[in-house]
Write a protein that holds these residues in place. Structure first.
Motif: not given
Length: 92
Positions: A20-27, A44-57
């Motif tokens: 899930i985290q890898a997909a968020a990073l790719q996105f 900002a980039f790292n925060r976005a990865v964390i937030e997208v990971t949570g939303v994807a989960r």
């Protein structure tokens, strides 16, 4: 830069946190256009990865289906067959 974000829903075994985290990073890489952000954009980039990971989960955890879960090994074999058909060579 990513070119292929994989489907994670309805697999047996379910998608792992790392997947899930890898997909968020790719996105985020695709959206931002950065493989590695500059120091000015790193937070900002790292925060976005964390937030997208949570939303994807949350998305994966809340979706339902009546279809049988797909088998990862079967899907890998199918992907390899498509690759051979498309490119004419077998990748191991």
């Amino acid at each position: 830069m990513c070119r292929n974000i994989k489907t994670l829903f309805n697999f047996e075994p379910p998608a792992t946190e790392d997947e899930i985290q890898a997909a968020a990073l790719q996105f985020v890489r695709k959206l931002s256009g950065f493989n590695t952000p500059s120091k000015a954009n790193e937070a900002a980039f790292n925060r976005a990865v964390i937030e997208v990971t949570g939303v994807a989960r949350n998305l994966l955890g809340s979706m339902v289906t009546v279809a049988q879960p797909r088998d990862r090994e079967v899907e890998i074999v199918r992907a390899r067959a498509r690759s051979v058909k498309r490119f004419g060579t077998k990748k191991d």
